[in-house]
Motif scaffolding. Structure first.
Motif, PDB file in Angstrom:
ATOM      1  N   ASP A  94       0.860  -1.179   0.000  1.00 24.43           N
ATOM      2  CA  ASP A  94       0.000   0.000   0.000  1.00 24.43           C
ATOM      3  C   ASP A  94       0.900   1.235   0.000  1.00 24.43           C
ATOM      4  O   ASP A  94       1.989   1.223   0.558  1.00 24.43           O
ATOM      5  CB  ASP A  94      -0.905   0.017   1.226  1.00 24.43           C
ATOM      6  CG  ASP A  94      -2.088   0.957   1.082  1.00 24.43           C
ATOM      7  OD1 ASP A  94      -2.300   1.502  -0.020  1.00 24.43           O
ATOM      8  OD2 ASP A  94      -2.803   1.153   2.083  1.00 24.43           O
ATOM      9  N   ARG A  95       0.429   2.258  -0.665  1.00 26.33           N
ATOM     10  CA  ARG A  95       1.219   3.491  -0.795  1.00 26.33           C
ATOM     11  C   ARG A  95       0.269   4.669  -0.789  1.00 26.33           C
ATOM     12  O   ARG A  95      -0.772   4.643  -1.432  1.00 26.33           O
ATOM     13  CB  ARG A  95       2.002   3.430  -2.102  1.00 26.33           C
ATOM     14  CG  ARG A  95       2.797   4.649  -2.419  1.00 26.33           C
ATOM     15  CD  ARG A  95       3.548   4.409  -3.719  1.00 26.33           C
ATOM     16  NE  ARG A  95       3.904   5.668  -4.323  1.00 26.33           N
ATOM     17  CZ  ARG A  95       5.059   5.876  -4.938  1.00 26.33           C
ATOM     18  NH1 ARG A  95       5.937   4.914  -5.049  1.00 26.33           N
ATOM     19  NH2 ARG A  95       5.304   7.038  -5.464  1.00 26.33           N
ATOM     20  N   VAL A  96       0.647   5.698  -0.056  1.00 24.15           N
ATOM     21  CA  VAL A  96      -0.184   6.882   0.044  1.00 24.15           C
ATOM     22  C   VAL A  96       0.688   8.120  -0.163  1.00 24.15           C
ATOM     23  O   VAL A  96       1.830   8.150   0.260  1.00 24.15           O
ATOM     24  CB  VAL A  96      -0.871   6.880   1.430  1.00 24.15           C
ATOM     25  CG1 VAL A  96      -0.371   7.897   2.366  1.00 24.15           C
ATOM     26  CG2 VAL A  96      -2.324   6.922   1.349  1.00 24.15           C
ATOM     27  N   GLU A  97       0.146   9.067  -0.884  1.00 27.21           N
ATOM     28  CA  GLU A  97       0.848  10.319  -1.096  1.00 27.21           C
ATOM     29  C   GLU A  97       0.094  11.414  -0.358  1.00 27.21           C
ATOM     30  O   GLU A  97      -1.118  11.537  -0.507  1.00 27.21           O
ATOM     31  CB  GLU A  97       0.914  10.645  -2.584  1.00 27.21           C
ATOM     32  CG  GLU A  97       1.769  11.835  -2.900  1.00 27.21           C
ATOM     33  CD  GLU A  97       2.015  12.000  -4.390  1.00 27.21           C
ATOM     34  OE1 GLU A  97       2.261  13.149  -4.797  1.00 27.21           O
ATOM     35  OE2 GLU A  97       1.963  11.004  -5.128  1.00 27.21           O
ATOM     36  N   ILE A  98       0.822  12.171   0.440  1.00 26.10           N
ATOM     37  CA  ILE A  98       0.218  13.216   1.248  1.00 26.10           C
ATOM     38  C   ILE A  98       0.773  14.555   0.789  1.00 26.10           C
ATOM     39  O   ILE A  98       1.987  14.707   0.668  1.00 26.10           O
ATOM     40  CB  ILE A  98       0.525  13.003   2.742  1.00 26.10           C
ATOM     41  CG1 ILE A  98      -0.006  11.639   3.166  1.00 26.10           C
ATOM     42  CG2 ILE A  98      -0.071  14.094   3.598  1.00 26.10           C
ATOM     43  CD1 ILE A  98       0.939  10.797   3.883  1.00 26.10           C
ATOM     44  N   ARG A  99      -0.125  15.500   0.522  1.00 29.30           N
ATOM     45  CA  ARG A  99       0.301  16.827   0.068  1.00 29.30           C
ATOM     46  C   ARG A  99      -0.401  17.901   0.876  1.00 29.30           C
ATOM     47  O   ARG A  99      -1.557  17.762   1.223  1.00 29.30           O
ATOM     48  CB  ARG A  99      -0.041  17.041  -1.401  1.00 29.30           C
ATOM     49  CG  ARG A  99       0.749  16.192  -2.330  1.00 29.30           C
ATOM     50  CD  ARG A  99       0.416  16.544  -3.748  1.00 29.30           C
ATOM     51  NE  ARG A  99       1.077  15.596  -4.628  1.00 29.30           N
ATOM     52  CZ  ARG A  99       1.322  15.846  -5.885  1.00 29.30           C
ATOM     53  NH1 ARG A  99       0.961  16.976  -6.428  1.00 29.30           N
ATOM     54  NH2 ARG A  99       1.920  14.949  -6.626  1.00 29.30           N
ATOM     55  N   ASN A 100       0.341  18.957   1.113  1.00 30.10           N
ATOM     56  CA  ASN A 100      -0.210  20.151   1.726  1.00 30.10           C
ATOM     57  C   ASN A 100       0.358  21.318   0.926  1.00 30.10           C
ATOM     58  O   ASN A 100       1.476  21.744   1.152  1.00 30.10           O
ATOM     59  CB  ASN A 100       0.195  20.241   3.196  1.00 30.10           C
ATOM     60  CG  ASN A 100      -0.301  21.511   3.854  1.00 30.10           C
ATOM     61  OD1 ASN A 100      -0.859  22.391   3.200  1.00 30.10           O
ATOM     62  ND2 ASN A 100      -0.096  21.610   5.152  1.00 30.10           N
ATOM     63  N   ARG A 101      -0.384  21.784  -0.015  1.00 29.35           N
ATOM     64  CA  ARG A 101       0.110  22.828  -0.909  1.00 29.35           C
ATOM     65  C   ARG A 101       0.432  24.126  -0.155  1.00 29.35           C
ATOM     66  O   ARG A 101       1.157  24.962  -0.651  1.00 29.35           O
ATOM     67  CB  ARG A 101      -0.892  23.083  -2.012  1.00 29.35           C
ATOM     68  CG  ARG A 101      -1.125  21.829  -2.852  1.00 29.35           C
ATOM     69  CD  ARG A 101      -1.169  22.158  -4.319  1.00 29.35           C
ATOM     70  NE  ARG A 101      -1.549  20.994  -5.103  1.00 29.35           N
ATOM     71  CZ  ARG A 101      -0.675  20.152  -5.627  1.00 29.35           C
ATOM     72  NH1 ARG A 101       0.598  20.330  -5.447  1.00 29.35           N
ATOM     73  NH2 ARG A 101      -1.077  19.118  -6.336  1.00 29.35           N
ATOM     74  N   ALA A 102      -0.088  24.283   1.054  1.00 24.05           N
ATOM     75  CA  ALA A 102       0.221  25.462   1.861  1.00 24.05           C
ATOM     76  C   ALA A 102       1.573  25.330   2.561  1.00 24.05           C
ATOM     77  O   ALA A 102       2.068  26.292   3.136  1.00 24.05           O
ATOM     78  CB  ALA A 102      -0.875  25.679   2.899  1.00 24.05           C
ATOM     79  N   VAL A 112       4.268   7.635   1.803  1.00 25.79           N
ATOM     80  CA  VAL A 112       4.418   6.594   2.816  1.00 25.79           C
ATOM     81  C   VAL A 112       3.960   5.282   2.177  1.00 25.79           C
ATOM     82  O   VAL A 112       2.904   5.234   1.549  1.00 25.79           O
ATOM     83  CB  VAL A 112       3.571   6.886   4.064  1.00 25.79           C
ATOM     84  CG1 VAL A 112       3.718   5.780   5.096  1.00 25.79           C
ATOM     85  CG2 VAL A 112       3.929   8.249   4.671  1.00 25.79           C
ATOM     86  N   ALA A 113       4.786   4.242   2.306  1.00 24.21           N
ATOM     87  CA  ALA A 113       4.446   2.953   1.690  1.00 24.21           C
ATOM     88  C   ALA A 113       4.713   1.813   2.671  1.00 24.21           C
ATOM     89  O   ALA A 113       5.663   1.857   3.452  1.00 24.21           O
ATOM     90  CB  ALA A 113       5.260   2.733   0.431  1.00 24.21           C
TER      91      ALA A 113
END
Length: 119
Positions: A94-102, A112-113
């Motif tokens: 499983d893999r997740v991409e986390i973004r906070n453009r601020a 995170v994988a």
């Protein structure tokens, strides 16, 4: 847990985890046994390894047969190369991409994988 930083290890020891041991050392050279761990967490460390593939092979050797590795890494110009190294040693469960453009430091976020060894 193992870390090069004595301060990080001391902080971890103060948490009083009942079944945990913490060692100041280098995972590449420390005598940690073989196939000793169910889970290894690589939290923002892979980009510090001089040879990412050798480092990941060492981690794989430390895992139990059904063990998992959890990897978190900030997105940066070299992260694709590092994720390719991960893919040669492990298969992503499983893999997740986390973004906070601020986030002014890194609006690209991080990945995170959870991975398992390739058979």
């Amino acid at each position: 847990g193992i870390d090069l930083s004595g301060a990080a290890i001391e902080s971890a020891r103060q948490q009083s985890f009942a079944r945990a041991q913490f060692v100041v050392g280098d995972v590449m050279t420390a005598d940690l046994g073989r196939s000793a761990f169910d889970v290894v967490v690589l939290n923002e460390v892979l980009y510090y390894a001089p040879d990412a593939t050798a480092f990941l092979e060492r981690i794989r050797a430390l895992l139990n047969e059904d063990g998992s590795v959890v990897i978190s890494m900030w997105r940066h110009p070299g992260d694709r190369t590092l994720w390719k190294a991960v893919d040669t040693v492990f298969r992503v469960v499983d893999r997740v991409e986390i973004r906070n453009r601020a986030n002014s430091v890194n609006p690209r976020g991080w990945i995170v994988a959870c991975c398992r060894a390739r058979n």
